[in-house]
Design a protein around this motif. Structure first.
Motif, short mmCIF file in Angstrom:
data_model
loop_
_atom_site.label_atom_id
_atom_site.label_comp_id
_atom_site.label_asym_id
_atom_site.label_seq_id
_atom_site.Cartn_x
_atom_site.Cartn_y
_atom_site.Cartn_z
N SER A 165 0.84 -1.19 0.00
CA SER A 165 0.00 0.00 0.00
C SER A 165 0.88 1.25 0.00
CB SER A 165 -0.90 0.00 1.23
OG SER A 165 -1.41 1.29 1.50
N TRP A 224 4.17 8.75 -2.05
CA TRP A 224 3.13 8.17 -2.91
C TRP A 224 3.65 7.93 -4.32
CZ3 TRP A 224 -1.59 11.69 -1.27
CH2 TRP A 224 -1.99 11.31 0.03
N LEU A 228 3.48 4.16 -5.82
CA LEU A 228 2.67 3.88 -7.02
C LEU A 228 3.51 3.78 -8.28
CD1 LEU A 228 -0.30 6.31 -6.24
CD2 LEU A 228 -0.39 3.81 -6.22
N TRP A 256 -9.85 11.70 -4.97
CA TRP A 256 -9.45 10.31 -5.17
C TRP A 256 -8.24 10.25 -6.09
CZ3 TRP A 256 -8.48 7.00 -9.13
CH2 TRP A 256 -8.34 5.65 -8.79
N HIS A 260 -4.53 8.59 -5.56
CA HIS A 260 -4.42 7.28 -6.19
C HIS A 260 -3.87 7.29 -7.61
CE1 HIS A 260 -7.29 6.43 -2.92
NE2 HIS A 260 -6.88 5.18 -3.00
#
Length: 348
Positions: A165, A224, A228, A256, A260
């Protein structure tokens, strides 16, 4: 005549020795951040599927032990969907295992390097008044960092998941960087105390807190990006996809996407950096006004080099060692920011 000064209160303590110890631990934390970056960039983080705080310090020593570890790795989604179909061999597995093992070993070394001297200074009565609780807090924060690291790994071991995650990765990394900043802060307190016993612990000013908050957002976005693999979203600068704002998946709303979507997160990390630079310039100037020119020079140098490394990382297409240097630069920037913030808040 009874002593009532700070000099009397510090009798028997060893602030300079404590500062040297804390700086040594801070260097180890920086090294761990670098190894953690290599672990992430080589996709090594899921190679060890169990958390064994004590026995896990010893890597597999026999062929049978290696086969058992490899078999455990074969059960997770990353192997079944990515590395297995790509033809991973035992030799390939040993390579990624090494980086994750080294990362965890450094965590153990840092724990011992902090806990054992802390106990020694405590027993000897060498810790200045008011600093026992902060030092114990730092020890607890280090332990929490290990727990967060395992939660991060565990998030990538279940079901069809093929990666950790990015939220847990950011918590893991930012806890390490917070620990680094606090180590530097307390070490600077000790150095100031050793030079001038009348000096009180530095305070966190509103300006320093604001600069830290802006930098925190940039570090969060950077974590992040790493989680990702968003660094691969573009290998051009300043434009992405020949546009200033890249295309991204906004079907579920901006917020979002901002947490993400790799393209938007890469874009935000790229340009929020300039807000961070502006805040850090103001902080550096305040440090200079406080007659701490060196803190100003160090902070200017740190964010200047970090910006160049960020651009180089993009243009290199996420070349491993350039990206690792960028992560090292981030850790050093945190230390430099703590230095400048301490200079601004220093009191006598």
């Amino acid at each position: 005549m009874r002593e009532t000064t700070e000099a009397g209160r510090l009798r028997g303590t060893h602030p300079l020795a404590i500062a040297s110890w804390l700086i040594t631990v801070a260097v180890l934390v920086v090294l761990m951040v670098v190894v953690g970056g290599i672990t992430r960039l080589t996709e090594s983080g899921l190679s060890i599927t169990e958390w064994k705080p004590v026995t896990g310090a010893i890597p597999p020593l026999t062929e049978a032990q290696w086969q058992r570890e490899f078999e455990a790795y074969r059960q997770i989604g990353e192997y079944q969907q990515i590395t297995g179909p790509a033809g991973m061999t035992l030799a390939d597995y040993k390579f990624i295992y090494f980086w994750e093992w080294l990362h965890r070993l450094l965590g153990r070394v840092i724990g011992l390097a902090f806990a054992l001297p802390l106990a020694w200074f405590w027993v000897r009565g060498a810790i200045p008044k008011g600093y026992k609780l902060p030092l114990v807090g730092l020890l607890a924060l280090g332990g929490l960092q290990g727990v967060f690291g395992w939660f991060m790994v565990r998030s990538g071991l279940s079901g069809e998941v093929t990666d950790v995650s990015h939220f847990w990765l950011s918590i893991h990394l930012l806890t390490a960087l917070l620990t680094l900043a606090l180590l530097v802060w307390v070490a600077l307190d000790m150095i100031a105390m050793a030079r001038e016993p009348e000096t009180r612990s530095a305070r966190l000013t509103g300006l320093a807190a604001l600069a830290g908050a802006v930098l925190f957002v940039q570090l969060l976005l950077g974590a992040w990006v790493a989680g990702l693999d968003a660094g691969h979203a573009s290998d051009t600068w300043p434009l992405m996809q020949e546009r200033f704002v890249p295309e991204y998946d906004g079907a579920r709303g901006f917020w979002w996407a901002a947490t993400h979507d790799p393209f938007l997160i890469h874009f935000l990390h790229r340009w929020w950096a300039w807000f961070a630079v502006a805040a850090l310039i103001v902080l550096a100037r305040q440090a200079k006004k406080a007659r701490e020119r060196m803190a100003s020079v160090v902070l200017h140098s740190a964010f200047g080099v970090q910006i160049l490394l960020g651009i180089a990382t993009v243009l290199s297409g996420m070349a491993l060692w350039v990206a690792v240097l960028h992560q090292l630069g981030g850790a050093l920037l945190v230390a430099a920011t703590a230095y400048a913030a301490h200079a601004v808040g220093k009191r006598t």
